[in-house]
Design an enzyme around this catalytic site. Structure first.
Site, PDB file in Angstrom:
ATOM      1  N   ARG A   4      -5.737  10.038  10.862  1.00 41.63           N
ATOM      2  CA  ARG A   4      -6.654   9.638  11.952  1.00 41.63           C
ATOM      3  C   ARG A   4      -8.104   9.989  11.638  1.00 41.63           C
ATOM      4  O   ARG A   4      -9.022   9.396  12.193  1.00 41.63           O
ATOM      5  CB  ARG A   4      -6.243  10.297  13.266  1.00 41.63           C
ATOM      6  CG  ARG A   4      -4.871   9.881  13.754  1.00 41.63           C
ATOM      7  CD  ARG A   4      -4.803   8.414  14.099  1.00 41.63           C
ATOM      8  NE  ARG A   4      -3.440   8.033  14.484  1.00 41.63           N
ATOM      9  CZ  ARG A   4      -3.070   6.769  14.704  1.00 41.63           C
ATOM     10  NH1 ARG A   4      -3.936   5.775  14.572  1.00 41.63           N
ATOM     11  NH2 ARG A   4      -1.827   6.498  15.033  1.00 41.63           N
ATOM     12  N   ARG A   8       0.834  -1.205   0.000  1.00 43.57           N
ATOM     13  CA  ARG A   8       0.000   0.000   0.000  1.00 43.57           C
ATOM     14  C   ARG A   8       0.870   1.258   0.000  1.00 43.57           C
ATOM     15  O   ARG A   8       0.569   2.229  -0.721  1.00 43.57           O
ATOM     16  CB  ARG A   8      -0.921  -0.008   1.220  1.00 43.57           C
ATOM     17  CG  ARG A   8      -1.719   1.285   1.351  1.00 43.57           C
ATOM     18  CD  ARG A   8      -2.658   1.267   2.547  1.00 43.57           C
ATOM     19  NE  ARG A   8      -1.993   1.087   3.819  1.00 43.57           N
ATOM     20  CZ  ARG A   8      -2.590   1.153   4.997  1.00 43.57           C
ATOM     21  NH1 ARG A   8      -3.902   1.385   5.062  1.00 43.57           N
ATOM     22  NH2 ARG A   8      -1.932   0.974   6.114  1.00 43.57           N
ATOM     23  N   GLU A  56     -11.108  -2.268  17.929  1.00 45.62           N
ATOM     24  CA  GLU A  56     -10.885  -1.104  17.057  1.00 45.62           C
ATOM     25  C   GLU A  56     -12.276  -0.539  16.726  1.00 45.62           C
ATOM     26  O   GLU A  56     -13.215  -1.309  16.484  1.00 45.62           O
ATOM     27  CB  GLU A  56     -10.132  -1.527  15.791  1.00 45.62           C
ATOM     28  CG  GLU A  56      -9.777  -0.383  14.849  1.00 45.62           C
ATOM     29  CD  GLU A  56      -8.831  -0.826  13.712  1.00 45.62           C
ATOM     30  OE1 GLU A  56      -7.855  -1.548  13.987  1.00 45.62           O
ATOM     31  OE2 GLU A  56      -9.094  -0.453  12.550  1.00 45.62           O
TER      32      GLU A  56
END
Ligand code: 3EB
Length: 331
Positions: free
Chosen positions: A213, A146, A319
């Protein structure tokens, strides 16, 4: 006109609401596949529900009438303002080259279709903490491919890396989805409680993860997958309640006025403004404890979806992601 998301049971046809159209759906259930539904829109299915019976769809709706295309290993949908792309990579011995290849082709497609900014991405990584054919952790193998693709697409800067989720699945292989916008100006944000993921130290892998974020677009805040990490370190090893609280503390600070205004965004939100939250829990038998904490802190009015998958570090038990909608979404 904004893009919006809602949840619907997987067995029901995705509904778009007044003057809106289904762009695409993501089905959280027990299989991995990329198809077009009977209505014509792309659907990415990922295996991660707790039991087979509670599969659901995340439905993305837009104001324009979308065009839909399904190809060999990816599919896309776009209405002139928003673009959804999803892709599926079968199980491989080593993921860096094929992830790089697929992500580079898809980023080139985003450019070709003239959508300037990717503002949210999901990465579904099967056997995420397992080991590949070369002895490398599969998450690190994925992260490397990635990173190479983002380097090709964006160069070496980090300012355009989008909000993302990186999470395990109950299957093998890798799937992704992304959202891009034409004519908008997303801003990618960091959390002052956490080291930027793209600055994680080398002990977590040869390349740091490529994501922000959160991303704000048209006063809607897309909150990345967030875990019990302070600075760059996992905290509360083995304690599911504390990890859930710390994760929610991270999100609460991320969306707070203090954190946003420090980055030039004139807004401030609370945990209770989080919508379409998804909570990824490593151990299914931890879900009741996680649910109790989430109901207390997110409020009773919001439907929270719980999924049962591994997280990208062995010591992370939970998460959480979600969206804080802007004014237009709530109308
Ligand atoms: C973390 O904060 C937890 O690799 O795309 C969260 C969100 C995480 C996205 C990704 C990973 C990713 O590092 C893991």
């Amino acid at each position: 006109m904004s893009i919006r998301a809602h949840f619907t049971p997987a067995g029901e046809t995705a509904r778009s609401g007044h003057d809106r159209h289904v762009l695409a759906t993501v089905t959280y259930g027990d299989t991995a596949r990329l198809t077009r539904t009977a209505q014509g829109h792309p659907d990415l299915a990922v295996p991660m529900t707790v039991t087979g019976g509670d599969a659901f769809r995340e439905v993305w709706t837009v104001a324009g009438r979308p065009r839909w295309t399904l190809r060999e290993d990816h599919a896309y949908a776009h209405d002139g303002q928003y673009l959804f792309v999803a892709g599926l990579l079968p199980e491989q011995g080593v993921y860096t080259p094929p992830v790089r290849g697929l992500y580079e082709r898809v980023f080139a497609l985003v450019n070709h279709l003239d959508y300037q900014h990717i503002f949210r991405m999901w990465n579904f990584v099967g056997d995420i903490i397992g080991t590949n054919a070369d002895g490398m952790e599969i998450y690190q193998d994925f992260v490397q491919g990635r990173a190479q693709a983002f380097h090709t697409y964006l160069g070496s800067g980090t300012a355009q890396l989008p909000a993302a989720t990186g999470i395990g699945t109950q299957g093998r292989g890798i799937a992704f989805s992304l959202l891009a916008v034409r004519g908008g100006t997303p801003r990618h944000l960091e959390n002052s409680r956490q080291t930027a993921a793209y600055h994680y130290p080398g002990r977590y892998g040869p390349k740091p993860p490529s994501f922000a974020r959160a991303t704000v677009l048209d006063d809607t805040l897309y909150v990345s997958g967030t875990a019990s990490i302070v600075g760059h370190e996992t905290v509360h090893h083995g304690d599911i309640r504390r990890q859930t609280h710390e994760t929610l503390d991270n999100i609460a600070h991320l969306v707070s006025r203090e954190n946003l205004t420090a980055q030039g965004v004139d807004a401030g939100h609370e945990l209770k403004n989080l919508r379409v939250p998804k909570v990824y829990v490593r151990h299914a038998n931890d879900i009741p404890a996680v649910r109790a904490v989430c109901e207390e802190r997110l409020g009773a009015g919001v439907e929270v979806k719980y999924l049962n998958v591994a997280v990208c570090r062995r010591d992370l038990l939970v998460e959480i992601e979600g969206i804080v909608p802007g004014r237009e979404w709530e109308r």
